[in-house]
Design a protein around this motif. Structure first.
Motif, PDB file in Angstrom:
ATOM      1  N   ALA A   1      16.725 -25.385 -51.898  1.00  0.00           N
ATOM      2  CA  ALA A   1      15.933 -24.157 -51.858  1.00  0.00           C
ATOM      3  C   ALA A   1      16.008 -23.305 -53.128  1.00  0.00           C
ATOM      4  N   PRO A   2      17.198 -23.075 -53.734  1.00  0.00           N
ATOM      5  CA  PRO A   2      17.212 -22.233 -54.943  1.00  0.00           C
ATOM      6  C   PRO A   2      16.370 -22.795 -56.075  1.00  0.00           C
ATOM      7  N   ASP A   3      16.432 -24.110 -56.281  1.00  0.00           N
ATOM      8  CA  ASP A   3      15.645 -24.707 -57.350  1.00  0.00           C
ATOM      9  C   ASP A   3      14.157 -24.695 -57.014  1.00  0.00           C
ATOM     10  N   ALA A   4      13.819 -24.881 -55.732  1.00  0.00           N
ATOM     11  CA  ALA A   4      12.414 -24.788 -55.320  1.00  0.00           C
ATOM     12  C   ALA A   4      11.889 -23.379 -55.559  1.00  0.00           C
ATOM     13  N   ALA A   5      12.686 -22.365 -55.232  1.00  0.00           N
ATOM     14  CA  ALA A   5      12.284 -20.979 -55.482  1.00  0.00           C
ATOM     15  C   ALA A   5      12.092 -20.737 -56.978  1.00  0.00           C
ATOM     16  N   ALA A   6      12.938 -21.353 -57.790  1.00  0.00           N
ATOM     17  CA  ALA A   6      12.810 -21.202 -59.241  1.00  0.00           C
ATOM     18  C   ALA A   6      11.500 -21.799 -59.741  1.00  0.00           C
ATOM     19  N   VAL A   7      11.126 -22.978 -59.224  1.00  0.00           N
ATOM     20  CA  VAL A   7       9.884 -23.618 -59.657  1.00  0.00           C
ATOM     21  C   VAL A   7       8.680 -22.793 -59.231  1.00  0.00           C
ATOM     22  N   ILE A   8       8.658 -22.326 -57.993  1.00  0.00           N
ATOM     23  CA  ILE A   8       7.529 -21.520 -57.522  1.00  0.00           C
ATOM     24  C   ILE A   8       7.417 -20.235 -58.342  1.00  0.00           C
ATOM     25  N   SER A   9       8.541 -19.566 -58.554  1.00  0.00           N
ATOM     26  CA  SER A   9       8.539 -18.311 -59.310  1.00  0.00           C
ATOM     27  C   SER A   9       8.111 -18.538 -60.749  1.00  0.00           C
ATOM     28  N   ALA A  10       8.639 -19.591 -61.369  1.00  0.00           N
ATOM     29  CA  ALA A  10       8.271 -19.892 -62.751  1.00  0.00           C
ATOM     30  C   ALA A  10       6.786 -20.200 -62.866  1.00  0.00           C
ATOM     31  N   THR A  11       6.239 -20.870 -61.852  1.00  0.00           N
ATOM     32  CA  THR A  11       4.817 -21.210 -61.880  1.00  0.00           C
ATOM     33  C   THR A  11       3.953 -19.963 -61.758  1.00  0.00           C
ATOM     34  N   ILE A  12       4.354 -19.040 -60.900  1.00  0.00           N
ATOM     35  CA  ILE A  12       3.608 -17.781 -60.784  1.00  0.00           C
ATOM     36  C   ILE A  12       3.635 -17.034 -62.113  1.00  0.00           C
ATOM     37  N   LEU A  13       4.812 -16.964 -62.722  1.00  0.00           N
ATOM     38  CA  LEU A  13       4.928 -16.262 -64.004  1.00  0.00           C
ATOM     39  C   LEU A  13       4.116 -16.949 -65.093  1.00  0.00           C
ATOM     40  N   GLU A  14       4.075 -18.286 -65.076  1.00  0.00           N
ATOM     41  CA  GLU A  14       3.349 -19.032 -66.098  1.00  0.00           C
ATOM     42  C   GLU A  14       1.844 -18.934 -65.905  1.00  0.00           C
ATOM     43  N   GLU A  15       1.388 -19.088 -64.676  1.00  0.00           N
ATOM     44  CA  GLU A  15      -0.046 -19.070 -64.406  1.00  0.00           C
ATOM     45  C   GLU A  15      -0.632 -17.663 -64.476  1.00  0.00           C
ATOM     46  N   CYS A  16       0.205 -16.671 -64.369  1.00  0.00           N
ATOM     47  CA  CYS A  16      -0.256 -15.271 -64.371  1.00  0.00           C
ATOM     48  C   CYS A  16       0.472 -14.495 -65.464  1.00  0.00           C
ATOM     49  N   ARG A  17       0.452 -15.006 -66.668  1.00  0.00           N
ATOM     50  CA  ARG A  17       1.253 -14.416 -67.741  1.00  0.00           C
ATOM     51  C   ARG A  17       0.914 -12.958 -68.009  1.00  0.00           C
ATOM     52  N   GLU A  18      -0.331 -12.581 -67.860  1.00  0.00           N
ATOM     53  CA  GLU A  18      -0.715 -11.211 -68.184  1.00  0.00           C
ATOM     54  C   GLU A  18      -0.638 -10.287 -66.975  1.00  0.00           C
ATOM     55  N   LEU A  19      -0.077 -10.782 -65.904  1.00  0.00           N
ATOM     56  CA  LEU A  19       0.101  -9.946 -64.722  1.00  0.00           C
ATOM     57  C   LEU A  19       1.471  -9.290 -64.778  1.00  0.00           C
ATOM     58  N   ARG A  20       1.547  -8.077 -64.311  1.00  0.00           N
ATOM     59  CA  ARG A  20       2.824  -7.370 -64.301  1.00  0.00           C
ATOM     60  C   ARG A  20       2.854  -6.419 -63.117  1.00  0.00           C
ATOM     61  N   LEU A  21       4.064  -6.050 -62.713  1.00  0.00           N
ATOM     62  CA  LEU A  21       4.197  -5.075 -61.640  1.00  0.00           C
ATOM     63  C   LEU A  21       3.689  -3.726 -62.116  1.00  0.00           C
ATOM     64  N   ALA A  22       3.016  -3.010 -61.219  1.00  0.00           N
ATOM     65  CA  ALA A  22       2.406  -1.745 -61.602  1.00  0.00           C
ATOM     66  C   ALA A  22       3.460  -0.734 -62.055  1.00  0.00           C
ATOM     67  N   ARG A  23       4.601  -0.698 -61.360  1.00  0.00           N
ATOM     68  CA  ARG A  23       5.668   0.240 -61.727  1.00  0.00           C
ATOM     69  C   ARG A  23       7.000  -0.515 -61.766  1.00  0.00           C
ATOM     70  N   PRO A  24       7.207  -1.372 -62.756  1.00  0.00           N
ATOM     71  CA  PRO A  24       8.420  -2.193 -62.779  1.00  0.00           C
ATOM     72  C   PRO A  24       9.713  -1.396 -62.859  1.00  0.00           C
ATOM     73  N   SER A  25       9.643  -0.162 -63.362  1.00  0.00           N
ATOM     74  CA  SER A  25      10.871   0.622 -63.465  1.00  0.00           C
ATOM     75  C   SER A  25      11.450   0.955 -62.099  1.00  0.00           C
TER      76      SER A  25
END
Length: 447
Positions: free
Chosen positions: A372-396
């Motif tokens: 599960a931890p490695d699967a979560a890493a792959v899913i998360s990395a894919t979201i970050l890669e496919e949506c590079r210009e996306l960011r949280l509205a208020r990350p702070s």
């Protein structure tokens, strides 16, 4: 006279408490409840794996504690049914699925996740994309095709049904915990949409039995990981590096420390430590005293001393406080409440054991704990890669939030469409022949 009686009663309770502490460790834990001064890890052991407890007892304690959520969702698996045969069949089927996804390899799983992200972006017709719902649908698509292998391609899974399933599971889960009445039609709607997504040929019997255990905590871990990775560029770079060679993605890459001094697996483990997807695990256990003694003053004092919940005619509810173990300064040091994947926290036997309670403890620990931890890493990395210009509205705001709660993400921000620049080419979301060498224009949206 009354004062003397009360003092004598308190003395008896005190003496009994110390007697239990002296002999309790030599007897089955179902006979003597744990005391309040146990360490957090000892409390976890007592609740989830009492000494000498047979498997049948552990299954019964778990299923009775899960009774309300099981009724709400219509579960019939080992989490709801104490039958050892049901348990062994569920574990067997789960291990078969895990072996298949491991044989297929991480490259194929990443390809599935990439299609899940692309399909979800393509299918979303609303002007605002809620962060929690976006991650829920992406993870559900990834799990249904990448792990459960339901016999459909990612693009064949209809967004409307995926959205309904994600919403209803969370709503029914919340209602079951609140004690509010459960609308009779919600469970039927959930089953209808699940059976629309998962054909009968997939042979899952009751699909919810496999969807809830594989998806419900996974999406929370992925959402929290993506949110944490938004905090600084070196975090995002770490996940991009993981996918740099997607045609040969191996298990060794998850544990290899990057230039930042920590690994992807270490990052996800730190996410799960500080923001565990399951904070507490409950068990219902036969009480020490019988119904008559629980009605006495001593019985009530005993229950109060040990912090247990008991009725006059029912078992005692014990709670394994997973979050307390994962945030205990006595285990993790003075900075236990700080997020720091560089710290290599699991560097002592006690910390290694504590880190593992994310997935439970003992004989009933999650069978997918190593995957599960490695699967979560792959899913998360894919979201970050496919949506590079996306960011949280208020990350702070992220560090101070309970990132395991769906409502937090709803309040935190949305995926929003800025004014479109028509001079830029439209994003093409077609099936990639080889994800490592296909260039796709970046999305023009902001998180």
């Amino acid at each position: 006279m009354l004062v003397c009686v009360l003092l004598f009663t308190a003395l008896l309770a005190y003496t009994w408490n110390h007697f239990v502490r002296l002999v309790g460790r030599t007897l089955p834990s179902r006979s003597f409840p744990s005391t309040r001064d146990d360490s957090p890890l000892e409390r976890i052991r007592f609740v989830l794996q009492p000494p000498k407890a047979p498997l049948s007892q552990l299954l019964l304690e778990r299923s009775t504690a899960n009774a309300r959520i099981s009724r709400a969702l219509g579960l019939s698996n080992t989490f709801a049914n104490p039958d050892p045969l049901v348990h062994s069949e569920f574990v067997r089927r789960s291990r078969v699925l895990l072996r298949e996804v491991q044989v297929n390899g991480w490259t194929r799983f990443h390809q599935t996740c990439a299609l899940a992200v692309q399909s979800t972006l393509r299918d979303w017709l609303e002007p605002n994309i809620r962060f929690d719902k976006f991650v829920q649908v992406v993870v559900l698509r990834s799990i249904l095709v990448g792990l459960l292998n339901v016999g459909k391609d990612v693009e064949e899974l209809e967004y409307s049904s995926l959205s309904v399933v994600a919403t209803l599971i969370n709503d029914l889960w919340t209602l079951s915990k609140s004690g509010a009445p459960l609308p009779s039609d919600l469970q039927q709607q959930l089953n209808d949409h699940l059976r629309h997504l998962i054909p009968a040929s997939a042979d899952f019997g009751n699909p919810i039995d496999f969807v809830v255990p594989t998806w419900e905590t996974m999406w929370r871990v992925c959402a929290t990981t993506v949110a944490r990775a938004q905090e600084c560029e070196e975090y995002k770079y770490l996940f991009r590096e993981l996918l740099r060679q997607t045609d040969s993605l191996t298990s060794q890459q998850f544990v290899a420390a990057g230039s930042q001094g920590f690994s992807v697996r270490g990052f996800v483990e730190e996410v799960m430590r500080l923001h565990p997807p399951v904070k507490r695990i409950s068990r219902l256990r036969a009480a020490l005293c019988d119904a008559t003694s629980r009605r006495t003053i001593i019985g009530r004092i005993w229950a109060r001393i040990n912090g247990t919940e008991a009725s006059a005619d029912g078992p005692v509810r014990h709670s394994a406080d997973v979050e307390a173990v994962l945030r205990a300064q006595s285990i993790w040091g003075h900075d236990a409440l700080s997020f720091d994947p560089r710290s290599h926290r699991a560097d002592t036997p006690q910390r290694k054991e504590a880190q593992q309670v994310v997935f439970g403890f003992g004989h009933l620990r999650c069978v997918a704990a190593s995957w599960a931890p490695d699967a979560a890493a792959v899913i998360s990395a894919t979201i970050l890669e496919e949506c590079r210009e996306l960011r949280l509205a208020r990350p702070s705001q992220v560090p101070g939030l309970d990132l395991g709660n769906a409502q937090v993400f709803e309040a935190l921000g949305h995926l929003t469409y800025p004014s479109l620049d028509t001079s830029q080419p439209a994003r093409q979301l077609s099936r990639p022949a080889g994800l490592s060498d296909e260039v796709v224009p970046e999305p023009r949206r902001a998180w």
